[in-house]
Enzyme design. Structure first.
Site, PDB file in Angstrom:
ATOM      1  N   LYS A 126       0.870  -1.184   0.000  1.00 27.05           N
ATOM      2  CA  LYS A 126       0.000   0.000   0.000  1.00 27.05           C
ATOM      3  C   LYS A 126       0.899   1.223   0.000  1.00 27.05           C
ATOM      4  O   LYS A 126       2.043   1.169   0.448  1.00 27.05           O
ATOM      5  CB  LYS A 126      -0.864   0.011   1.264  1.00 27.05           C
ATOM      6  CG  LYS A 126      -2.117   0.839   1.118  1.00 27.05           C
ATOM      7  CD  LYS A 126      -3.204   0.052   0.431  1.00 27.05           C
ATOM      8  CE  LYS A 126      -4.391   0.897   0.074  1.00 27.05           C
ATOM      9  NZ  LYS A 126      -5.507   0.063  -0.412  1.00 27.05           N
ATOM     10  N   ASP A 166      -6.978   4.223  -4.629  1.00 22.88           N
ATOM     11  CA  ASP A 166      -7.662   4.047  -3.341  1.00 22.88           C
ATOM     12  C   ASP A 166      -8.288   5.416  -3.049  1.00 22.88           C
ATOM     13  O   ASP A 166      -8.520   6.184  -3.996  1.00 22.88           O
ATOM     14  CB  ASP A 166      -6.655   3.622  -2.250  1.00 22.88           C
ATOM     15  CG  ASP A 166      -7.340   3.097  -0.993  1.00 22.88           C
ATOM     16  OD1 ASP A 166      -7.712   1.917  -0.957  1.00 22.88           O
ATOM     17  OD2 ASP A 166      -7.514   3.872  -0.020  1.00 22.88           O
TER      18      ASP A 166
HETATM   19  P1  NDP Z   1     -12.906   7.563  -2.988  1.00 24.20           P
HETATM   20  O1  NDP Z   1     -11.864   8.565  -2.737  1.00 24.20           O
HETATM   21  O2  NDP Z   1     -13.432   7.364  -4.361  1.00 24.20           O
HETATM   22  O3  NDP Z   1     -14.176   7.839  -2.054  1.00 24.20           O
HETATM   23  C1  NDP Z   1     -14.058   7.878  -0.671  1.00 24.20           C
HETATM   24  C2  NDP Z   1     -15.412   8.290  -0.110  1.00 24.20           C
HETATM   25  O4  NDP Z   1     -15.409   8.153   1.293  1.00 24.20           O
HETATM   26  C3  NDP Z   1     -15.749   9.753  -0.403  1.00 24.20           C
HETATM   27  O5  NDP Z   1     -17.133   9.869  -0.507  1.00 24.20           O
HETATM   28  C4  NDP Z   1     -15.244  10.459   0.834  1.00 24.20           C
HETATM   29  O6  NDP Z   1     -15.884  11.690   1.101  1.00 24.20           O
HETATM   30  C5  NDP Z   1     -15.589   9.434   1.894  1.00 24.20           C
HETATM   31  N1  NDP Z   1     -14.648   9.542   3.011  1.00 24.20           N
HETATM   32  C6  NDP Z   1     -13.324   9.407   2.967  1.00 24.20           C
HETATM   33  N2  NDP Z   1     -12.777   9.599   4.162  1.00 24.20           N
HETATM   34  C7  NDP Z   1     -13.797   9.856   4.963  1.00 24.20           C
HETATM   35  C8  NDP Z   1     -13.891  10.130   6.325  1.00 24.20           C
HETATM   36  N3  NDP Z   1     -12.804  10.190   7.104  1.00 24.20           N
HETATM   37  N4  NDP Z   1     -15.122  10.326   6.850  1.00 24.20           N
HETATM   38  C9  NDP Z   1     -16.225  10.278   6.070  1.00 24.20           C
HETATM   39  N5  NDP Z   1     -16.192  10.027   4.746  1.00 24.20           N
HETATM   40  C10 NDP Z   1     -15.008   9.813   4.227  1.00 24.20           C
HETATM   41  O7  NDP Z   1     -12.341   6.190  -2.403  1.00 24.20           O
HETATM   42  P2  NDP Z   1     -12.804   4.700  -2.711  1.00 24.20           P
HETATM   43  O8  NDP Z   1     -14.267   4.648  -2.920  1.00 24.20           O
HETATM   44  O9  NDP Z   1     -11.897   4.148  -3.711  1.00 24.20           O
HETATM   45  O10 NDP Z   1     -12.441   3.994  -1.323  1.00 24.20           O
HETATM   46  C11 NDP Z   1     -13.401   3.834  -0.270  1.00 24.20           C
HETATM   47  C12 NDP Z   1     -12.959   2.689   0.623  1.00 24.20           C
HETATM   48  O11 NDP Z   1     -12.886   1.487  -0.149  1.00 24.20           O
HETATM   49  C13 NDP Z   1     -11.583   2.840   1.262  1.00 24.20           C
HETATM   50  O12 NDP Z   1     -11.590   2.206   2.513  1.00 24.20           O
HETATM   51  C14 NDP Z   1     -10.661   2.059   0.316  1.00 24.20           C
HETATM   52  O13 NDP Z   1      -9.493   1.626   0.965  1.00 24.20           O
HETATM   53  C15 NDP Z   1     -11.579   0.903  -0.029  1.00 24.20           C
HETATM   54  N6  NDP Z   1     -11.268   0.160  -1.255  1.00 24.20           N
HETATM   55  C16 NDP Z   1     -11.144   0.790  -2.462  1.00 24.20           C
HETATM   56  C17 NDP Z   1     -10.903   0.041  -3.602  1.00 24.20           C
HETATM   57  C18 NDP Z   1     -10.829   0.641  -4.957  1.00 24.20           C
HETATM   58  O14 NDP Z   1     -10.708  -0.113  -5.928  1.00 24.20           O
HETATM   59  N7  NDP Z   1     -10.924   1.947  -5.109  1.00 24.20           N
HETATM   60  C19 NDP Z   1     -10.720  -1.412  -3.528  1.00 24.20           C
HETATM   61  C20 NDP Z   1     -10.949  -1.974  -2.230  1.00 24.20           C
HETATM   62  C21 NDP Z   1     -11.195  -1.195  -1.153  1.00 24.20           C
HETATM   63  P3  NDP Z   1     -15.473  13.036   0.295  1.00 24.20           P
HETATM   64  O15 NDP Z   1     -16.130  12.911  -1.045  1.00 24.20           O
HETATM   65  O16 NDP Z   1     -16.035  14.128   1.129  1.00 24.20           O
HETATM   66  O17 NDP Z   1     -13.989  13.033   0.240  1.00 24.20           O
HETATM   67  O1  2IT Z   2      -7.810  -1.834  -1.139  1.00 25.76           O
HETATM   68  C1  2IT Z   2      -7.712  -2.260  -2.308  1.00 25.76           C
HETATM   69  O2  2IT Z   2      -7.852  -3.464  -2.571  1.00 25.76           O
HETATM   70  C2  2IT Z   2      -7.447  -1.313  -3.387  1.00 25.76           C
HETATM   71  N1  2IT Z   2      -7.387  -0.116  -3.116  1.00 25.76           N
HETATM   72  C3  2IT Z   2      -7.228  -1.786  -4.785  1.00 25.76           C
HETATM   73  C4  2IT Z   2      -5.865  -2.377  -4.948  1.00 25.76           C
HETATM   74  C5  2IT Z   2      -5.463  -2.721  -6.362  1.00 25.76           C
HETATM   75  O3  2IT Z   2      -4.268  -2.978  -6.535  1.00 25.76           O
HETATM   76  O4  2IT Z   2      -6.300  -2.744  -7.268  1.00 25.76           O
END
Ligand code: NDP
Ligand code: 2IT
Length: 451
Positions: A126, A166
């Site tokens: 990460k 992420d």
């Molecule tokens: P994004 O940046 O696209 O979206 C994050 C969302 O969560 C936004 O709506 C943001 O609000 C909100 N958010 C972030 N931090 C906070 C906080 N401290 N309190 C309240 N709301 C918060 O990220 P992702 O959707 O990609 O990621 C979301 C989760 O999923 C994370 O835990 C990430 O590690 C996990 N994840 C992501 C993957 C991926 O492929 N992208 C894969 C697997 C897991 P705002 O719009 O106001 O910033």
């Molecule tokens: O938490 C996760 O699995 C991710 N943010 C995606 C990782 C990846 O390499 O696609």
């Protein structure tokens, strides 16, 4: 004193050094794998736990970049290469002011087991930065990404370490990072995943995590003999990549997602959230969710300032299935209690470690199917591996092909997790099942590869 207690005690001394969030992830795994450590002495003999909890390397560097006012700003960049027993280091990059070494260690540690659960050849890593993309211009994002990649490029490669997105890192940032890597190395390789389709991205990578979350939930509900999602009210937190695509797939399978949230507040729309509007606000305009009620004044917006600290009002809304998809520790014991009292029959973690240990314990003790992040959100990294395969063979797969493979992968993970839980005497406990199955695959490879 049982093996788990012994192990926990041994690592207790690290607690102050490594701090709470990494310790939380580590403690969960150690408790879950206790029955495996008891029955398979080889893991103790080869000191697998001691070796697994220390990253192979922590790379930390300065990122200096020029903002639009021609002032130099300085951030900290990181890449934590945790374990590559099963394949090249693989995991996302997070750009958020809350990023520090401990947060990335917890995420990298979880990623090892998640990637192992996919059955694909992927190690765990990460990275990211404390850079805050909020309010930055497109040029500032570009300049930051270039500066970050100037340092990161020394440590990554298509067969070494393959970062992805992420929180705060999507296709736009991956595009800038890829462009800079290409300039520095003159190498056109699949060094990052989540790239825009026009230069090597996989179809369905943007949708993969959220769609996978719903596929996993369907498989788990079926396995547990529960009613499916069709016609059911669902609550989702977050409004980013994972949340929006979870909502999209929930609509496609006939469910009614009624909530979403961002860092400033939450929306409750009892008719089902307006997904095209959400995409416009959060993906195109990148503005606060509050703007939703300009178009839908009958929906409810609750600002974070309106509810007590630690409480998340999304979880006050009655639902059949809940999907925390924003960030770590966003669903606590009180939230779990609210959900259960209101009849919640299933919880699936879209975000990484969104539920506190107390919240997880509450779901498990009520025998409510609980899908842990490392199993349920593995669809994102699985399709990242499909992108690596396509890049390596210079092929493009169709959306339908990727979707079929994603669905199969999520069903297989669900089966693997359920079987492990059964084998180790904790049938129906997907948390322990995922930790045991993931650990076993990595640990066996580590033993076979020597020290
Ligand atoms: P994004 O940046 O696209 O979206 C994050 C969302 O969560 C936004 O709506 C943001 O609000 C909100 N958010 C972030 N931090 C906070 C906080 N401290 N309190 C309240 N709301 C918060 O990220 P992702 O959707 O990609 O990621 C979301 C989760 O999923 C994370 O835990 C990430 O590690 C996990 N994840 C992501 C993957 C991926 O492929 N992208 C894969 C697997 C897991 P705002 O719009 O106001 O910033
Ligand atoms: O938490 C996760 O699995 C991710 N943010 C995606 C990782 C990846 O390499 O696609």
């Amino acid at each position: 004193m049982g093996i788990a207690q012994e192990d926990i005690k041994k690592f207790e001394k690290n607690k102050s050094e490594c701090d709470a969030i990494f310790y939380q992830a580590m403690e969960e795994i150690i408790y879950s794998i206790a029955p495996l450590l008891e029955s398979e002495p080889k893991y103790k003999k080869y000191s697998i736990v001691e070796r697994l909890i220390v990253p192979d390397r922590i790379i930390k560097f300065k990122v200096a970049w020029l903002n639009d006012s021609n002032k130099i700003e300085v951030n900290t960049g990181y890449r934590i290469q945790f374990n590559n027993a099963l394949g090249p280091y693989k995991g996302g990059l997070r750009f958020h002011p809350s990023v520090n070494e401990s947060v990335l260690k917890f995420l990298g540690f979880e990623q090892i087991f998640k990637n192992a659960l996919t059955g694909l050849p992927l190690g765990g890593a990460k990275g990211g930065s404390d850079f805050d993309p909020k309010g930055k211009s497109d040029f500032e994002i570009m300049k930051f990404c270039s500066a970050y990649m100037r340092e990161l490029s020394k440590y990554i490669g298509a067969r070494i370490d393959v970062p992805a997105g992420d929180i705060g890192v999507g296709a736009r940032e991956i595009g800038y990072l890829f462009g800079e890597y290409k300039k520095i190395t003159s190498s056109y390789e699949g060094v990052l995943t989540g790239k825009p389709y026009m230069f090597g991205g996989s179809l369905m990578r943007p949708e993969a995590t959220g769609y996978g979350v719903v596929y996993f939930t369907q498989a788990m509900l079926e396995m547990e003999g529960k009613e499916g999602l069709d016609g059911k009210v669902c609550t989702v937190s977050g409004a980013g990549n994972v949340a929006l695509h979870t909502i999209e797939k929930l609509f496609q399978v006939g469910a009614l997602p009624v909530t979403c949230s961002d860092s400033s507040g939450m929306i409750y729309d009892s008719r089902g959230v307006d997904l095209p509007l959400l995409k416009e606000l959060k993906m195109n305009q990148r503005v606060s969710l509050e703007r939703y009620i300009d178009i839908h004044p009958e929906a409810k917006y609750i600002s974070v300032s309106e509810y007590p600290q630690g409480e998340h009002s999304v979880w006050d809304i009655p639902c059949y299935a809940a999907f925390p998809c924003a960030t770590q520790n966003e669903l606590n014991e009180a939230d779990a209690q609210n959900l259960i009292v209101n009849g919640c029959a299933c919880l699936t973690e879209g975000a990484n470690m969104p539920s506190t240990p107390e919240a997880i314990a509450m779901f498990l003790s009520h025998k409510i199917p609980f899908a842990p992040a490392k199993a349920a959100n593995a669809g994102g990294v699985a399709v990242s591996e499909f992108e690596m395969s396509q890049n390596a063979s210079m092929q493009r797969w169709s959306f339908e092909d990727v979707d079929v493979k994603l669905k199969e992968t999520m069903q297989q993970i669900c089966k693997r997790v359920a079987l492990s839980a059964k084998e180790y005497g904790v049938e129906g406990n997907y948390v322990d099942g995922a930790n045991i199955a993931g650990f076993k695959r990595v640990a066996d490879a580590m033993i076979a590869e020597g020290i």
